[in-house]
Design a protein around this motif. Structure first.
Motif, mmCIF file in Angstrom:
data_model
loop_
_atom_site.group_PDB
_atom_site.id
_atom_site.type_symbol
_atom_site.label_atom_id
_atom_site.label_comp_id
_atom_site.label_asym_id
_atom_site.label_seq_id
_atom_site.Cartn_x
_atom_site.Cartn_y
_atom_site.Cartn_z
ATOM 1 N N SER A 90 29.070 45.972 46.836
ATOM 2 C CA SER A 90 30.064 46.681 46.042
ATOM 3 C C SER A 90 31.373 46.825 46.812
ATOM 4 C CB SER A 90 29.523 48.063 45.651
ATOM 5 O OG SER A 90 30.492 48.788 44.921
ATOM 6 N N ALA A 91 31.273 47.192 48.087
ATOM 7 C CA ALA A 91 32.471 47.330 48.914
ATOM 8 C C ALA A 91 33.144 45.975 49.116
ATOM 9 C CB ALA A 91 32.101 47.944 50.270
ATOM 10 N N SER A 92 32.346 44.935 49.296
ATOM 11 C CA SER A 92 32.885 43.593 49.478
ATOM 12 C C SER A 92 33.667 43.146 48.250
ATOM 13 C CB SER A 92 31.743 42.614 49.768
ATOM 14 O OG SER A 92 32.226 41.285 49.828
ATOM 15 N N GLN A 93 33.096 43.370 47.081
ATOM 16 C CA GLN A 93 33.780 42.975 45.855
ATOM 17 C C GLN A 93 35.086 43.751 45.690
ATOM 18 O OE1 GLN A 93 30.675 43.591 42.997
ATOM 19 N NE2 GLN A 93 29.627 41.686 43.523
ATOM 20 N N GLY A 94 35.081 45.007 46.106
ATOM 21 C CA GLY A 94 36.308 45.789 46.068
ATOM 22 C C GLY A 94 37.360 45.211 46.986
ATOM 23 N N MET A 95 36.931 44.761 48.169
ATOM 24 C CA MET A 95 37.861 44.166 49.116
ATOM 25 C C MET A 95 38.468 42.873 48.570
ATOM 26 S SD MET A 95 37.872 41.479 51.621
ATOM 27 C CE MET A 95 36.231 41.290 52.320
ATOM 28 N N PHE A 96 37.619 42.016 47.986
ATOM 29 C CA PHE A 96 38.133 40.752 47.459
ATOM 30 C C PHE A 96 39.003 40.972 46.228
ATOM 31 C CE2 PHE A 96 34.601 38.844 49.953
ATOM 32 C CZ PHE A 96 35.372 37.963 50.691
ATOM 33 N N ASP A 97 38.720 42.004 45.460
ATOM 34 C CA ASP A 97 39.587 42.337 44.328
ATOM 35 C C ASP A 97 40.993 42.665 44.812
ATOM 36 O OD1 ASP A 97 37.622 41.921 42.457
ATOM 37 O OD2 ASP A 97 37.072 44.042 42.274
ATOM 38 N N ILE A 98 41.082 43.372 45.931
ATOM 39 C CA ILE A 98 42.387 43.712 46.499
ATOM 40 C C ILE A 98 43.094 42.450 46.976
ATOM 41 C CG2 ILE A 98 43.526 44.843 48.467
ATOM 42 C CD1 ILE A 98 41.468 47.105 48.177
ATOM 43 N N LEU A 99 42.379 41.556 47.654
ATOM 44 C CA LEU A 99 43.002 40.324 48.154
ATOM 45 C C LEU A 99 43.583 39.500 47.011
ATOM 46 C CD1 LEU A 99 40.498 39.102 50.924
ATOM 47 C CD2 LEU A 99 42.451 40.656 51.104
ATOM 48 N N ARG A 100 42.889 39.476 45.869
ATOM 49 C CA ARG A 100 43.354 38.655 44.747
ATOM 50 C C ARG A 100 44.580 39.252 44.063
ATOM 51 N NH1 ARG A 100 37.549 38.334 43.944
ATOM 52 N NH2 ARG A 100 36.839 36.342 44.768
ATOM 53 N N GLN A 101 44.943 40.472 44.434
ATOM 54 C CA GLN A 101 46.188 41.039 43.919
ATOM 55 C C GLN A 101 47.404 40.421 44.592
ATOM 56 O OE1 GLN A 101 46.110 45.344 44.127
ATOM 57 N NE2 GLN A 101 43.998 45.445 43.367
ATOM 58 N N TYR A 102 47.180 39.767 45.716
ATOM 59 C CA TYR A 102 48.283 39.195 46.491
ATOM 60 C C TYR A 102 48.369 37.675 46.372
ATOM 61 C CZ TYR A 102 48.610 43.822 48.580
ATOM 62 O OH TYR A 102 48.774 45.164 48.771
ATOM 63 N N SER A 103 47.283 37.036 45.944
ATOM 64 C CA SER A 103 47.287 35.578 45.814
ATOM 65 C C SER A 103 46.078 35.144 44.997
ATOM 66 C CB SER A 103 47.245 34.906 47.195
ATOM 67 O OG SER A 103 47.067 33.506 47.078
ATOM 68 N N GLN A 104 46.240 34.061 44.250
ATOM 69 C CA GLN A 104 45.091 33.488 43.545
ATOM 70 C C GLN A 104 44.246 32.629 44.475
ATOM 71 O OE1 GLN A 104 45.944 30.326 40.715
ATOM 72 N NE2 GLN A 104 47.999 30.042 41.582
ATOM 73 N N TRP A 105 44.786 32.327 45.639
ATOM 74 C CA TRP A 105 44.091 31.448 46.589
ATOM 75 C C TRP A 105 43.348 32.294 47.614
ATOM 76 C CZ3 TRP A 105 43.988 26.819 44.654
ATOM 77 C CH2 TRP A 105 45.037 26.393 43.849
#
Length: 417
Positions: A90-105
């Motif tokens: 759950s925490a990991s998915q939250g982290m990757f959700d944040i990263l995708r706010q800055y780039s689609q890559w």
């Protein structure tokens, strides 16, 4: 184009969560903050080892993979918790959700780290500003610390993120290599293990700088094509793209277990192999894949470890088929000495729909009997879609015990996109 971005080339971040499992537990229970905390296996069994630990525990010398008894000896006040992988996912998915706010890559590498190509994100600010924003957002929203490397490629970004922990941001350019990277011991370089380091030492290549200047003919003769790849990395060369779809790449599925006690009881060992084969078959089933190779891992009482594998004529996926091959390998290569650890791995995985059945005179008759069934299934799939009915496959999700699971693979990430 922003002046901090190259006209040609890329800007890549490597985001690495700090003491991830321990940090997630501390975020979940703030009373654990600032205390020596370790996430480990069953403390009542010999197999209990440290999976990760807080920086407070590390100050006492506690390290990852250290046996629990040794960790307790170094730090008697150590708080030990079993892993809760559902919480970590759950925490990991939250982290990757944040990263995708800055780039689609965004390319997930594991449950707690990933690459972000921000070359096209220049409208958001400088690379350093974006890295700081990501780090602050992960901390404020998830209460989790991270370290970030900023570089022109994945290798240098990964190297940079390791340079300052916890809560560090490091920029590493190719022009920085002579001062920051080349003076380091070769064993400090990402991608070089103990055995490779020893080979490099024997070749009189003690530092990364020496590796960067090493003779390619000698490197290839001693280390194969990997020697040339390591030299390129030492020179800061890495053209691998950030690939969001790599999360769907998987080449093997394996399970291993350390036995409660060293044993030479063949019946007990074969029963364990059968159980491991069942786990591998179950995981392959969820991936809808078959294995073209089965590998057996044996670790003896003296900790000597061997792996033996067999390439199969036809890909397999059932417990029975995997166990049959694993058992044959075991009986062929077991010397009768006590075993400490057993492992079974399905390798060279192929999608079930893409698996080409190579019929021989022994399998043709059985396959022919099933052909009318296969044709009926294919007609139904053509009419209603492939997901409507599948051969020997259930789409029902398996129930997991969040305390007795593994995350040392990308399984959890396949549902993350």
């Amino acid at each position: 184009m922003h002046p901090h971005y190259p006209k040609n080339g890329r800007v890549i971040l490597h985001v690495d969560m700090n003491s991830f499992y321990a940090s997630v537990e501390a975020a979940y229970n703030p009373e654990l903050k600032g205390k020596p905390l370790a996430i480990a296996g069953n403390p009542d069994e010999r197999r209990g080892i440290i999976v990760t630990c807080s920086y407070e525990a590390r100050r006492f010398g506690v390290k990852t993979t250290m046996p629990l008894w040794e960790a307790k000896k170094l730090c008697p006040q150590l708080i030990i918790m079993r892993p809760n992988f559902d919480r970590y996912r759950s925490a990991s998915q939250g982290m990757f959700d944040i990263l995708r706010q800055y780039s689609q890559w965004v390319e997930p590498v594991s449950i707690d780290e990933g690459y972000v190509d921000i070359t096209e994100s220049y409208t958001l600010g400088s690379p350093l500003f974006i890295a700081e924003s990501i780090q602050n957002q992960i901390l404020s929203q998830l209460d989790l610390p991270s370290s970030i490397g900023v570089a022109p490629n994945k290798f240098l970004a990964k190297t940079a993120s390791d340079m300052k922990k916890p809560m560090g941001i490091t920029v590493l350019r190719k022009r920085d290599l002579p001062g920051k990277l080349w003076p380091l011991d070769v064993k400090e370089m990402h991608g070089i293990g103990e055995k490779t380091a020893q080979k490099l030492y024997s070749m009189e290549i003690p530092t990364i700088g020496e590796l960067a200047k090493a003779n390619e003919i000698i490197l290839k003769s001693q280390l194969g094509i990997n020697g040339l790849r390591l030299k390129a990395r030492a020179n800061g060369q890495d053209d691998r793209p950030v690939d969001p779809d790599s999360v769907y790449d998987f080449k093997s599925v394996g399970n291993s277990t350390t036995l409660p006690r060293d044993t030479a009881n063949q019946k007990e060992l074969l029963n364990t192999l059968n159980q491991l084969s069942a786990k591998v078959a179950s995981r392959m089933k969820t991936k809808d894949t078959l294995a073209s190779t089965v590998m057996l891992t044996l670790r003896f009482k003296d900790r000597k470890t061997i792996t033996r594998s067999r390439k199969l004529r036809n890909p397999v996926g059932s417990q029975e088929d995997i166990y049959t091959t694993a058992k044959a390998l075991f009986l062929e290569h077991w010397n009768g000495n006590s075993i400490r650890l057993l492992g079974v791995t399905g390798q060279d995985l192929v999608e079930r729909d893409d698996a080409a059945l190579q019929l021989d005179i022994f399998s043709f008759e059985e396959h022919a009997r099933k052909e009318p069934l296969y044709q009926t299934i294919e007609k139904l799939q053509d009419k209603f879609g492939k997901k409507m009915i599948q051969k020997g496959f259930s789409i029902k999700k398996e129930k997991r015990d969040p305390h007795n699971d593994t995350s040392f693979n990308k399984d959890f990430l396949r549902d993350d996109k």
